[in-house]
Design a protein around this motif. Structure first.
Motif, short mmCIF file in Angstrom:
data_model
loop_
_atom_site.label_atom_id
_atom_site.label_comp_id
_atom_site.label_asym_id
_atom_site.label_seq_id
_atom_site.Cartn_x
_atom_site.Cartn_y
_atom_site.Cartn_z
N ARG A 83 16.60 1.40 -2.40
CA ARG A 83 16.74 0.37 -3.47
C ARG A 83 15.78 0.65 -4.61
O ARG A 83 16.12 0.50 -5.78
N ARG A 84 14.58 1.08 -4.28
CA ARG A 84 13.60 1.35 -5.35
C ARG A 84 14.00 2.57 -6.19
O ARG A 84 13.79 2.59 -7.39
N TYR A 85 14.56 3.58 -5.55
CA TYR A 85 15.03 4.75 -6.31
C TYR A 85 16.15 4.32 -7.27
O TYR A 85 16.17 4.72 -8.42
N SER A 129 19.47 8.71 -8.38
CA SER A 129 20.72 8.60 -7.61
C SER A 129 20.43 8.91 -6.14
O SER A 129 20.55 10.06 -5.72
N PRO A 130 20.02 7.90 -5.39
CA PRO A 130 19.64 8.17 -4.00
C PRO A 130 20.81 8.13 -3.02
O PRO A 130 21.84 7.52 -3.29
N LEU A 134 0.85 -1.21 0.00
CA LEU A 134 0.00 0.00 0.00
C LEU A 134 0.88 1.25 0.00
O LEU A 134 0.61 2.23 -0.70
N GLN A 135 1.95 1.21 0.78
CA GLN A 135 2.85 2.39 0.83
C GLN A 135 3.57 2.56 -0.50
O GLN A 135 3.78 3.68 -0.96
N GLU A 136 3.94 1.45 -1.11
CA GLU A 136 4.67 1.56 -2.39
C GLU A 136 3.78 2.18 -3.46
O GLU A 136 4.22 3.02 -4.25
N ARG A 137 2.50 1.80 -3.44
CA ARG A 137 1.55 2.37 -4.40
C ARG A 137 1.49 3.89 -4.20
O ARG A 137 1.52 4.68 -5.14
N ALA A 138 1.42 4.31 -2.93
CA ALA A 138 1.33 5.75 -2.61
C ALA A 138 2.63 6.46 -2.99
O ALA A 138 2.61 7.59 -3.50
N TRP A 139 3.76 5.80 -2.73
CA TRP A 139 5.07 6.41 -3.06
C TRP A 139 5.18 6.63 -4.57
O TRP A 139 5.62 7.69 -5.02
N ARG A 140 4.72 5.65 -5.37
CA ARG A 140 4.78 5.81 -6.84
C ARG A 140 3.87 6.96 -7.29
O ARG A 140 4.21 7.72 -8.17
N ARG A 141 2.70 7.06 -6.64
CA ARG A 141 1.78 8.14 -6.99
C ARG A 141 2.42 9.50 -6.67
O ARG A 141 2.33 10.44 -7.46
N ALA A 142 3.10 9.60 -5.51
CA ALA A 142 3.75 10.86 -5.11
C ALA A 142 4.86 11.20 -6.11
O ALA A 142 4.98 12.34 -6.56
N LEU A 143 5.62 10.19 -6.49
CA LEU A 143 6.75 10.41 -7.41
C LEU A 143 6.25 10.88 -8.78
O LEU A 143 6.89 11.70 -9.44
N SER A 144 5.06 10.37 -9.16
CA SER A 144 4.54 10.75 -10.47
C SER A 144 4.10 12.23 -10.48
O SER A 144 3.89 12.81 -11.54
N GLU A 183 23.14 -5.40 4.10
CA GLU A 183 22.92 -6.85 3.93
C GLU A 183 21.90 -7.12 2.83
O GLU A 183 21.96 -8.12 2.14
N LEU A 184 20.94 -6.19 2.69
CA LEU A 184 19.89 -6.37 1.67
C LEU A 184 20.32 -5.80 0.32
O LEU A 184 19.49 -5.55 -0.55
N ARG A 185 21.60 -5.58 0.18
CA ARG A 185 22.23 -5.11 -1.07
C ARG A 185 21.67 -3.77 -1.55
O ARG A 185 21.16 -3.65 -2.66
N THR A 186 21.73 -2.80 -0.66
CA THR A 186 21.36 -1.43 -1.02
C THR A 186 22.60 -0.78 -1.62
O THR A 186 23.58 -0.55 -0.91
N ILE A 187 22.55 -0.55 -2.92
CA ILE A 187 23.75 -0.04 -3.58
C ILE A 187 23.61 1.47 -3.78
O ILE A 187 23.11 1.94 -4.80
N ALA A 188 24.00 2.21 -2.75
CA ALA A 188 23.92 3.69 -2.78
C ALA A 188 24.67 4.18 -1.54
O ALA A 188 24.84 3.40 -0.59
#
Ligand SMILES: C[S@@+](CC[C@H](N)C(=O)[O-])C[C@H]1O[C@@H](n2cnc3c(N)ncnc32)[C@H](O)[C@@H]1O
Length: 281
Positions: free
Chosen positions: A76-78, A84-85, A44-54, A100-105
């Motif tokens: 990771r999603r950015y 470039s987060p 639910l939060q990801e849906r809202a985050w995508r809407r905000a980003l749009s 550990e969750l492979r956040t490459i930033a």
């Protein structure tokens, strides 16, 4: 919990719930809740985050600061979406889990109330359920810091609670959040309610209420070990039953969530998402 020390509180959650799920949701969402529940809240939060980003006009490669990044799910999603987060969090244990969750930033341990960046560094900054966990007296300073590090013409995305209080939660009504961010020198682009889950909230509200009313009237005449054994078994059974019923109410609520989003006043939600823009100088 009577007193809240943010660094200790979040570090304890990051350490205790480190391996609760393979996605790093438990320490930042609902520690101790079943995996399916945290996954549902995340979606639910990801849906809202995508809407905000749009709602933001951000070119690919734009620099984004994610404050209170926790275990790094948005960082990771950015990255995956071509931005470039930079992630920042007050708890080193959260950042270790993000690695550990492979956040490459780039990931930094720092406090949001004094950000280690020059004015106007980022095209966008965001705080997802973070400001609500800062002491009331320091929230304004934190918001000011967020706005300071955004470039003129840049964006600020917030997802915060608009109801509920606890030792570690200081929420505000939507209009209040908007005033607090606008006085830092931003313009509101849009806002909307997030997480209605109406049916489920009725059920969990009723359970919390009846828990408060329950008195242990069956303990007379039993020896102490028997009482505690019976209590443990009873609690386990009640917990299983509670989450089985919630699986149904959450499922139904999620199903009608898009409709609730369209038909209900945004103030009925538990959270709100705000998108602000810092005016061009
Ligand atoms: C509820 S979690 C949200 C994490 C992340 N934003 C997400 O949505 O997955 C709150 C996070 O904010 C961090 N935090 C709380 N107060 C902070 C502060 N003053 N400065 C930096 N980070 C802070 C905590 O360590 C924790 O990781």
């Amino acid at each position: 919990m009577s007193s809240y020390s943010p660094k200790e509180y979040w570090t304890d959650l990051a350490d205790r719930y480190r391996h609760e799920d393979g996605k790093g949701f438990a320490p930042v969402l609902h520690p101790g809740a079943p995996d399916w529940f945290n996954l549902c809240v995340h979606e639910l939060q990801e849906r809202a985050w995508r809407r905000a980003l749009s709602l933001c006009t951000l070119p690919k490669g734009a620099s984004v600061l994610d404050v209170g990044c926790g275990t790094g799910r948005w960082v990771r999603r950015y990255t995956q979406s071509g931005y470039s987060p930079v992630g920042l969090d007050g708890s080193l244990s959260m950042l270790k889990r993000a690695l550990e969750l492979r956040t490459i930033a780039p990931l930094l341990a720092a406090r949001l109330q004094s950000l280690p960046f020059r004015d106007g560094t980022f095209d966008c900054a965001q705080a997802i359920t973070v400001i609500q966990h800062i002491a009331a007296l320091e929230q304004q300073q934190a918001l000011g810091e967020l706005v300071r590090v955004i470039k003129p013409g840049g964006y600020l995305i917030l997802l915060e609670l608009i109801r509920g209080h606890a030792a570690h939660v200081v929420s505000h009504e939507a209009a209040d959040w908007i005033d607090r961010v606008q006085i830092c020198g931003t313009e509101l682009i849009s806002w909307f309610g997030q997480e209605f889950l109406l049916l489920d909230r009725i059920l969990s509200g009723a359970v919390s209420f009846s828990k408060g009313m329950l008195v242990d009237s069956h303990a007379d005449g039993l020896s102490l070990p028997t009482i505690s054994e019976a209590r443990t078994k009873g609690k386990q059974l009640a917990r299983r039953l509670y989450w089985n019923v919630r699986r149904i109410t959450v499922g139904l609520s999620t199903w009608v969530e898009p409709m609730a989003d369209r038909l209900c006043p945004p103030e009925w939600a538990t959270h709100a998402v705000f998108v602000f823009r810092k005016p061009l100088a």
